[in-house]
Design an enzyme around this catalytic site. Structure first.
Site, PDB file in Angstrom:
ATOM      1  N   SER A 203      99.876  42.045  67.578  1.00 16.28           N
ATOM      2  CA  SER A 203      99.729  42.681  68.891  1.00 16.28           C
ATOM      3  C   SER A 203     101.107  42.956  69.475  1.00 16.28           C
ATOM      4  CB  SER A 203      98.961  41.769  69.846  1.00 16.28           C
ATOM      5  OG  SER A 203      99.160  42.242  71.166  1.00 16.28           O
TER       6      SER A 203
ATOM      7  N   HIS B 298      97.893  46.300  66.699  1.00 14.98           N
ATOM      8  CA  HIS B 298      96.970  46.074  67.822  1.00 14.98           C
ATOM      9  C   HIS B 298      97.694  46.426  69.122  1.00 14.98           C
ATOM     10  CE1 HIS B 298      93.466  44.036  69.629  1.00 14.98           C
ATOM     11  NE2 HIS B 298      94.317  43.519  70.507  1.00 14.98           N
TER      12      HIS B 298
ATOM     13  N   ASP C 238      97.498  46.489  73.054  1.00 18.38           N
ATOM     14  CA  ASP C 238      96.785  45.910  74.193  1.00 18.38           C
ATOM     15  C   ASP C 238      97.035  46.723  75.449  1.00 18.38           C
ATOM     16  OD1 ASP C 238      95.331  43.587  73.311  1.00 18.38           O
ATOM     17  OD2 ASP C 238      97.276  42.683  72.842  1.00 18.38           O
TER      18      ASP C 238
ATOM     19  N   MET D  39      96.333  47.340  79.242  1.00 17.38           N
ATOM     20  CA  MET D  39      95.876  46.613  80.434  1.00 17.38           C
ATOM     21  C   MET D  39      96.140  47.454  81.673  1.00 17.38           C
ATOM     22  SD  MET D  39      97.223  42.794  79.609  1.00 17.38           S
ATOM     23  CE  MET D  39      97.017  42.052  77.983  1.00 17.38           C
TER      24      MET D  39
ATOM     25  N   HIS E 205      93.011  48.303  72.005  1.00 20.84           N
ATOM     26  CA  HIS E 205      92.117  47.388  72.716  1.00 20.84           C
ATOM     27  C   HIS E 205      92.236  47.697  74.203  1.00 20.84           C
ATOM     28  CE1 HIS E 205      91.458  42.874  73.975  1.00 20.84           C
ATOM     29  NE2 HIS E 205      90.484  43.662  74.380  1.00 20.84           N
TER      30      HIS E 205
ATOM     31  N   MET F 268      91.631  47.132  77.789  1.00 18.55           N
ATOM     32  CA  MET F 268      91.203  46.194  78.831  1.00 18.55           C
ATOM     33  C   MET F 268      91.333  46.948  80.145  1.00 18.55           C
ATOM     34  SD  MET F 268      93.164  42.924  77.224  1.00 18.55           S
ATOM     35  CE  MET F 268      94.191  43.960  76.191  1.00 18.55           C
TER      36      MET F 268
ATOM     37  N   MET G 123      86.728  38.003  71.827  1.00 16.03           N
ATOM     38  CA  MET G 123      87.902  37.425  72.488  1.00 16.03           C
ATOM     39  C   MET G 123      87.840  35.905  72.385  1.00 16.03           C
ATOM     40  SD  MET G 123      89.680  39.979  73.548  1.00 16.03           S
ATOM     41  CE  MET G 123      90.962  38.887  74.188  1.00 16.03           C
TER      42      MET G 123
ATOM     43  N   GLY H   1      99.322  37.048  76.496  1.00  8.94           N
ATOM     44  CA  GLY H   1      99.517  36.505  75.156  1.00  8.94           C
ATOM     45  C   GLY H   1      99.837  35.018  75.258  1.00  8.94           C
ATOM     46  N   GLY H   2      99.843  34.340  74.132  1.00 14.97           N
ATOM     47  CA  GLY H   2     100.301  32.957  74.091  1.00 14.97           C
ATOM     48  C   GLY H   2      99.350  31.917  74.657  1.00 14.97           C
TER      49      GLY H   2
ATOM     50  N   ASP I 269      90.536  37.796  68.675  1.00 12.52           N
ATOM     51  CA  ASP I 269      91.759  38.103  69.424  1.00 12.52           C
ATOM     52  C   ASP I 269      92.049  37.015  70.452  1.00 12.52           C
ATOM     53  OD1 ASP I 269      93.856  39.309  70.719  1.00 12.52           O
ATOM     54  OD2 ASP I 269      92.696  40.983  71.554  1.00 12.52           O
TER      55      ASP I 269
ATOM     56  N   GLY J 186      95.098  33.514  70.684  1.00 12.19           N
ATOM     57  CA  GLY J 186      95.388  32.147  70.262  1.00 12.19           C
ATOM     58  C   GLY J 186      95.290  31.899  68.771  1.00 12.19           C
TER      59      GLY J 186
END
Ligand code: DX5
Ligand code: ZN
Length: 220
Positions: free
Chosen positions: A8, A33, A35, A37, A66, A68, A142, A149-150, A180, A182
């Protein structure tokens, strides 16, 4: 099923995205990937279709977008025109608008000739989207609440993956199950055993001292 690793770029340095994409490709990743947002469906804002358009010429890897975002249908055209290969949209964002909005959005994505994905947050039962299985190519489960992230992997994602894989197998449906949030070298094996075949890795990849080795380890 082939196991695919999707770094990602959320975890990359946004001022050097070309380098990040090159690193994904050199490290043996299978997808990139992206992301997206919008500051509303999730708090942060990342990037839109323009980013996809700018990285498209830099890699042969499929761009896995992806979304969001609220009102994802209005975004589909920007991402398709930018060169997206897969667009996933969230059940929750769609259900807020109308009962048919998810189905309409998946149909729109498919009508543009690319792959579609349906995404479920940790608090959305996978049964909400399984009835639409013939409208999507990929189910995105998810394993963290989206936005950052993280974060730590939420274990209950494993049961959802198992349930979804059994559902597809029982119907002879070949569907990608992407997980997606962790994902680490430690939990990847369990995620694959549960039935996922596309693993997103943000921090595990971009914070690795040896990203190519991380890709191999995640693949198992
Ligand atoms: C979370 C994003 C994820 C995130 C994963 O909102 O959808 O794709 O980048 O990052 P890690 O792998 O660090 O959890
Ligand atoms: Zn993501």
């Amino acid at each position: 099923m082939q196991i695919k690793i999707a770094p990602s770029i959320l975890s990359a340095d946004f001022s050097a995205m070309g380098n990040a994409v090159g690193l994904c490709e050199r490290s043996g990743a299978d997808l990139i990937h992206c992301d997206v947002m919008d500051g509303s469906f999730v708090e942060p804002i990342t990037f839109g279709g323009q980013m996809v358009k700018n990285i498209r010429p830099l890699t042969r890897l499929p761009l896995d977008c992806h979304l969001m975002t609220e009102h994802p249908k209005t975004q589909v055209g920007f991402f398709v025109d930018g060169g997206a290969d897969i667009i996933s949209v969230h059940y929750k964002a769609c259900a807020k608008i109308s009962e048919s909005y998810l189905e309409e959005t998946l149909d729109l994505i498919k009508s543009r000739g690319i792959k579609s994905g349906a995404a479920v947050n940790p608090d959305v039962p996978v049964e909400k989207v399984l009835p639409l299985a013939d409208k999507f190519d990929m189910l995105l489960i998810m394993s963290v609440f989206p936005g950052y992230g993280g974060q730590k992997f939420i274990e209950s994602a494993l049961q959802k993956i198992e349930k979804a894989r059994s559902f597809f197998l029982a119907r002879g449906l070949e569907r990608d199950i992407e997980v997606d949030g962790g994902i680490t070298e430690e939990n990847a094996k369990r995620v694959i055993e549960a039935g996922a075949n596309v693993l997103v890795a943000g921090s595990a990849f971009f914070r690795s001292a040896d990203p190519a080795k991380t890709v191999e380890k995640l693949r198992g």
